[in-house]
Motif scaffolding. Structure first.
Motif, mmCIF file in Angstrom:
data_model
loop_
_atom_site.group_PDB
_atom_site.id
_atom_site.type_symbol
_atom_site.label_atom_id
_atom_site.label_comp_id
_atom_site.label_asym_id
_atom_site.label_seq_id
_atom_site.Cartn_x
_atom_site.Cartn_y
_atom_site.Cartn_z
ATOM 1 N N GLU A 213 -4.247 -2.299 -1.996
ATOM 2 C CA GLU A 213 -4.842 -1.208 -2.537
ATOM 3 C C GLU A 213 -4.563 -0.220 -3.712
ATOM 4 O OE1 GLU A 213 -6.760 0.955 0.537
ATOM 5 O OE2 GLU A 213 -6.909 -0.552 1.829
ATOM 6 N N GLN B 119 -10.626 -1.537 -0.876
ATOM 7 C CA GLN B 119 -11.568 -0.787 -0.045
ATOM 8 C C GLN B 119 -12.545 0.200 -1.595
ATOM 9 O OE1 GLN B 119 -12.030 -0.377 2.657
ATOM 10 N NE2 GLN B 119 -10.517 -0.295 3.623
ATOM 11 N N ASN B 120 -11.915 0.493 -2.487
ATOM 12 C CA ASN B 120 -12.643 0.939 -3.420
ATOM 13 C C ASN B 120 -13.646 0.420 -3.945
ATOM 14 O OD1 ASN B 120 -13.826 2.549 -5.722
ATOM 15 N ND2 ASN B 120 -12.283 4.201 -6.111
ATOM 16 N N GLU C 74 0.584 -1.287 -0.076
ATOM 17 C CA GLU C 74 0.075 -0.002 -0.399
ATOM 18 C C GLU C 74 0.582 1.616 -0.057
ATOM 19 O OE1 GLU C 74 -2.836 -0.410 3.344
ATOM 20 O OE2 GLU C 74 -3.771 1.261 2.693
ATOM 21 N N GLU D 273 -5.575 3.774 -4.003
ATOM 22 C CA GLU D 273 -5.629 4.369 -2.530
ATOM 23 C C GLU D 273 -5.353 6.251 -2.760
ATOM 24 O OE1 GLU D 273 -3.410 3.344 0.816
ATOM 25 O OE2 GLU D 273 -5.746 4.446 1.909
#
Ligand code: ATP
Length: 235
Positions: free
Chosen positions: A161, A193-194, A88, A164
């Motif tokens: 991610e 998360q998206n 990340e 992000e």
């Protein structure tokens, strides 16, 4: 056709010190798929990727990569077997320029992309060839991070991610990149998360909650699973 299983995770458990984080994670990734792990903050998605890569001190259960058990294998050996992990935080060296960053992947096996091939995939990076890591935008840093793991020759990529903090137009570019890599035969395990982005690139999803995989379904079954997504993710 029945694609072969590239990654098979069974009863994967992991600890940070005394904290027991993963409580028996089970899932599979097949050749050529894009599979996405979904879940709330702190559910254990990143810990799952790190456990597969061998960079969590204490783990148990079974992780088979191309049929070989790697649960007790050291991370550098896992990388040599052909798994690459893009964290990340991306891991760009801020004081090195684009080319220098590309020259420093953790492992190189035969079949890794050349710097020129990476610039063909990410033309914006070529324009920024001599820019230092700190001068790059978030999107350029993400492309550089993905480019660098393509240097390693790994055919199984784990991206944590990747969208992000990025602008919508850049997220779209990352989506095109993932689709292209898939079309070239790469297998990709994504943490996102998206949800909206994930739904555009993934073949299948697994939901991670409290250190376990609680559900899994194909992208064609998405609409039938919106209730679950609402429960587990709030989307
Ligand atoms: P996020 O998107 O927020 O990273 P995640 O699903 O990836 O969510 P993890 O990062 O895997 O979640 O974290 C799972 C749990 O492990 C959380 O409760 C977190 O607080 C804990 N944790 C993560 N890293 C560490 C660490 N280095 N030491 C101790 N606990 C940690």
């Amino acid at each position: 056709a029945n694609a072969k299983t590239v990654l098979e995770v069974r009863d994967l458990q992991a600890w940070y010190g005394e904290s027991h984080i993963l409580h028996g994670v089970n899932f599979d990734v097949k050749q050529g798929e894009v599979v996405t792990l979904l879940g709330r903050n702190g559910a254990g998605k990143t810990t799952t990727l790190k456990s597969i890569m061998g960079i969590i001190g204490k783990r148990s259960g079974s992780v088979k990569f191309e049929g070989n058990e790697i649960i007790k294998t050291a991370s550098d050996k896992i990388a040599k077997q052909g798994i690459a992990f893009c964290p990340e935080e991306r891991g760009i060296f801020s004081n090195l320029d684009v080319r220098e960053n590309l020259m420093l992947p953790p492992t190189i096996r035969p079949g890794g992309l050349s710097v020129e091939q990476i610039f063909e995939l990410f033309p914006n990076l070529k324009e920024r060839l001599n820019s230092q890591g700190t001068k790059l935008s978030g999107g350029e840093q993400q492309m550089l991070a993905i480019g660098r793991i393509l240097r390693t020759g790994a055919r199984f990529l784990m991206l944590d991610e990747p969208t992000e903090g990025l602008a919508p137009v850049i997220i779209q570019q990352i989506g095109h990149t993932i689709a292209r890599l898939k079309s070239e035969g790469f297998t990709i395990l994504l943490v996102e998360q998206n949800f909206r982005f994930a739904s555009t690139v993934a073949d299948r999803f697994y939901i991670v909650d409290h250190g376990q995989v609680v559900d899994g379904f194909a992208s064609s079954e998405l609409s039938a699973n919106m209730d679950k997504l609402h429960t587990y993710l709030g989307v």
